[in-house]
Design a protein around this motif. Structure first.
Motif, short mmCIF file in Angstrom:
data_model
loop_
_atom_site.label_atom_id
_atom_site.label_comp_id
_atom_site.label_asym_id
_atom_site.label_seq_id
_atom_site.Cartn_x
_atom_site.Cartn_y
_atom_site.Cartn_z
N ILE A 159 49.94 -1.37 71.22
CA ILE A 159 51.16 -1.51 70.44
C ILE A 159 52.06 -2.51 71.13
CG2 ILE A 159 51.04 0.81 69.44
CD1 ILE A 159 53.17 1.68 71.52
N THR A 160 53.00 -3.05 70.41
CA THR A 160 53.99 -3.97 70.95
C THR A 160 55.27 -3.18 71.25
OG1 THR A 160 53.07 -5.82 69.73
CG2 THR A 160 55.35 -6.04 70.49
N LEU A 161 55.76 -3.32 72.48
CA LEU A 161 57.00 -2.65 72.87
C LEU A 161 58.20 -3.52 72.49
CD1 LEU A 161 55.99 -1.29 76.40
CD2 LEU A 161 55.70 -0.22 74.16
N THR A 162 59.34 -2.86 72.35
CA THR A 162 60.59 -3.56 72.05
C THR A 162 61.67 -3.09 73.02
OG1 THR A 162 61.43 -1.88 70.52
CG2 THR A 162 59.96 -3.58 69.59
N SER A 163 62.86 -3.64 72.89
CA SER A 163 63.96 -3.26 73.78
C SER A 163 64.33 -1.78 73.63
CB SER A 163 65.17 -4.14 73.54
OG SER A 163 65.60 -4.03 72.19
N SER A 164 63.92 -1.13 72.54
CA SER A 164 64.19 0.31 72.39
C SER A 164 63.25 1.16 73.25
CB SER A 164 64.08 0.73 70.92
OG SER A 164 62.75 0.58 70.46
N ASP A 165 62.22 0.54 73.82
CA ASP A 165 61.31 1.24 74.73
C ASP A 165 61.89 1.18 76.14
OD1 ASP A 165 58.97 2.06 73.05
OD2 ASP A 165 58.96 -0.10 72.61
N THR A 166 63.00 1.89 76.32
CA THR A 166 63.70 1.85 77.60
C THR A 166 62.76 2.32 78.71
OG1 THR A 166 64.60 4.04 77.17
CG2 THR A 166 66.00 2.16 76.62
N GLY A 167 62.85 1.66 79.81
CA GLY A 167 61.97 1.94 80.95
C GLY A 167 60.97 0.81 81.10
N PRO A 168 59.83 0.88 80.42
CA PRO A 168 58.82 -0.16 80.63
C PRO A 168 59.28 -1.54 80.14
CG PRO A 168 58.10 1.35 78.91
CD PRO A 168 59.33 1.94 79.53
N TRP A 169 60.04 -1.60 79.05
CA TRP A 169 60.51 -2.89 78.53
C TRP A 169 61.35 -3.61 79.58
CZ3 TRP A 169 59.79 -6.16 74.57
CH2 TRP A 169 60.76 -7.13 74.34
N ALA A 170 62.25 -2.88 80.23
CA ALA A 170 63.12 -3.47 81.24
C ALA A 170 62.33 -3.99 82.45
CB ALA A 170 64.17 -2.46 81.70
N LYS A 171 61.13 -3.46 82.66
CA LYS A 171 60.27 -3.90 83.77
C LYS A 171 59.32 -5.01 83.35
CE LYS A 171 61.94 -1.06 86.76
NZ LYS A 171 62.78 -1.57 87.84
N GLY A 172 59.44 -5.48 82.11
CA GLY A 172 58.66 -6.62 81.66
C GLY A 172 57.38 -6.28 80.90
N PHE A 173 57.15 -5.01 80.60
CA PHE A 173 55.95 -4.63 79.85
C PHE A 173 56.21 -4.76 78.36
CE2 PHE A 173 55.64 -2.28 83.89
CZ PHE A 173 54.46 -2.85 84.35
N THR A 174 55.39 -5.54 77.68
CA THR A 174 55.59 -5.79 76.26
C THR A 174 54.48 -5.20 75.39
OG1 THR A 174 54.45 -7.92 76.41
CG2 THR A 174 56.86 -7.91 76.71
N LYS A 175 53.42 -4.71 75.99
CA LYS A 175 52.30 -4.10 75.27
C LYS A 175 51.95 -2.76 75.91
CE LYS A 175 51.33 -7.66 72.57
NZ LYS A 175 51.42 -7.61 71.13
N ALA A 176 51.36 -1.87 75.12
CA ALA A 176 50.91 -0.58 75.62
C ALA A 176 49.67 -0.16 74.85
CB ALA A 176 52.01 0.48 75.46
N LEU A 177 48.84 0.62 75.48
CA LEU A 177 47.72 1.28 74.82
C LEU A 177 48.27 2.53 74.16
CD1 LEU A 177 44.64 1.93 74.36
CD2 LEU A 177 44.78 3.21 76.50
N GLN A 178 48.00 2.72 72.87
CA GLN A 178 48.44 3.95 72.21
C GLN A 178 47.24 4.62 71.55
OE1 GLN A 178 52.29 4.53 70.19
NE2 GLN A 178 51.06 4.79 68.33
N ILE A 179 47.13 5.93 71.77
CA ILE A 179 46.09 6.75 71.17
C ILE A 179 46.75 7.66 70.16
CG2 ILE A 179 44.35 8.53 71.61
CD1 ILE A 179 44.13 7.32 74.48
N THR A 180 46.21 7.71 68.94
CA THR A 180 46.67 8.62 67.90
C THR A 180 45.53 9.58 67.61
OG1 THR A 180 48.05 6.89 66.94
CG2 THR A 180 47.58 8.80 65.54
#
Length: 183
Positions: A1-22
Motif C-alpha cells: 500500500i502507499t502511505l500518506t502523511s496521515s500514517d503518522t510514525g512511519p511517514w515521518a521517518k520516510g517510509f512511503t510503502k507498506a506490505l498489507q495483508i487482508t
C-alpha cells in the motif's frame, strides 16, 4: 500500500510503502491448523558475516519495524537461527486498532549455538504471526531462545484478527541490525 502523511510514525521517518495483508472472509472461524504469517528469510552468509557474535549472550541483534492492525490484538514475532540445531526466539507484539506502532526487539546471542550456515542457504528467518491455530501453539516461553518445536511456536493466540472479516495488518521499515539499538 502507499502511505500518506496521515500514517503518522512511519511517514515521518520516510517510509512511503507498506506490505498489507487482508484476511478476507473468515466466517468458518479459527481452525487448529490455520496459519497466516509475514515471513522474512535471510541467507546464512549474511548473518554469519554481520559481526554478530551469535554464541555470546552479551552480543545482540535488534529487529525493528512499524506495524498496524485494524484489530487490537497481541501478535507474536519469531526468529529462527539455523545452526547445527535450530533455535527460535519468540516475542509478543501488542497493537492497538488502526495505530502505527514502532516495534523494536533486541535479541541476545546464545551459548548453545554452533556454527552458522555460511552459504546462500537459509540461515535465519523472522516471522510475524498474524494467526497460528492450536496445532502449532501451546505455552511457549517468550523472550528466550529455545530448540525449535513446530507444535509450540508461541503461546496460544486469540483469534480476533483472524475471525474479523477483511481485517488488515500492515508492516513497513523492517530492519535487522547488529547491536542493542535500532538506528
Amino acid at each position: 500500500i502507499t502511505l500518506t502523511s496521515s500514517d503518522t510514525g512511519p511517514w515521518a521517518k520516510g517510509f512511503t510503502k507498506a506490505l498489507q495483508i487482508t484476511n478476507g472472509n473468515q466466517t468458518s472461524g479459527a481452525g487448529a491448523t490455520d496459519t497466516c504469517i509475514s515471513w522474512y528469510k535471510m541467507e546464512g552468509q549474511d548473518l554469519a558475516n554481520s559481526g554478530w557474535e551469535f554464541t555470546n549472550p552479551n552480543s545482540k541483534i535488534t529487529i525493528s519495524f512499524w506495524a498496524k492492525s485494524s484489530v487490537a490484538q497481541t501478535f507474536y514475532g519469531r526468529c529462527r537461527l539455523y545452526a547445527s540445531s535450530h533455535y527460535e526466539y519468540t516475542y509478543s507484539i501488542a497493537l492497538s486498532a488502526n495505530t502505527w506502532t514502532k516495534v523494536t526487539k533486541t535479541i541476545p546471542g546464545n551459548s548453545n549455538f554452533s556454527a552458522l550456515v555460511n552459504t546462500n542457504a537459509l540461515g535465519f528467518f523472522h516471522v510475524i504471526q498474524l494467526f497460528y491455530g492450536t496445532d502449532y501453539t501451546n505455552n511457549k516461553t517468550l523472550d528466550e531462545w529455545a530448540v525449535k518445536d513446530n507444535a509450540n511456536v508461541s503461546p496460544d493466540m486469540t483469534s480476533t484478527w483472524w475471525t474479523t472479516n477483511d481485517a488488515t495488518f500492515a508492516l513497513t521499515g523492517l530492519q535487522l541490525e547488529v547491536g542493542p539499538t535500532a538506528s
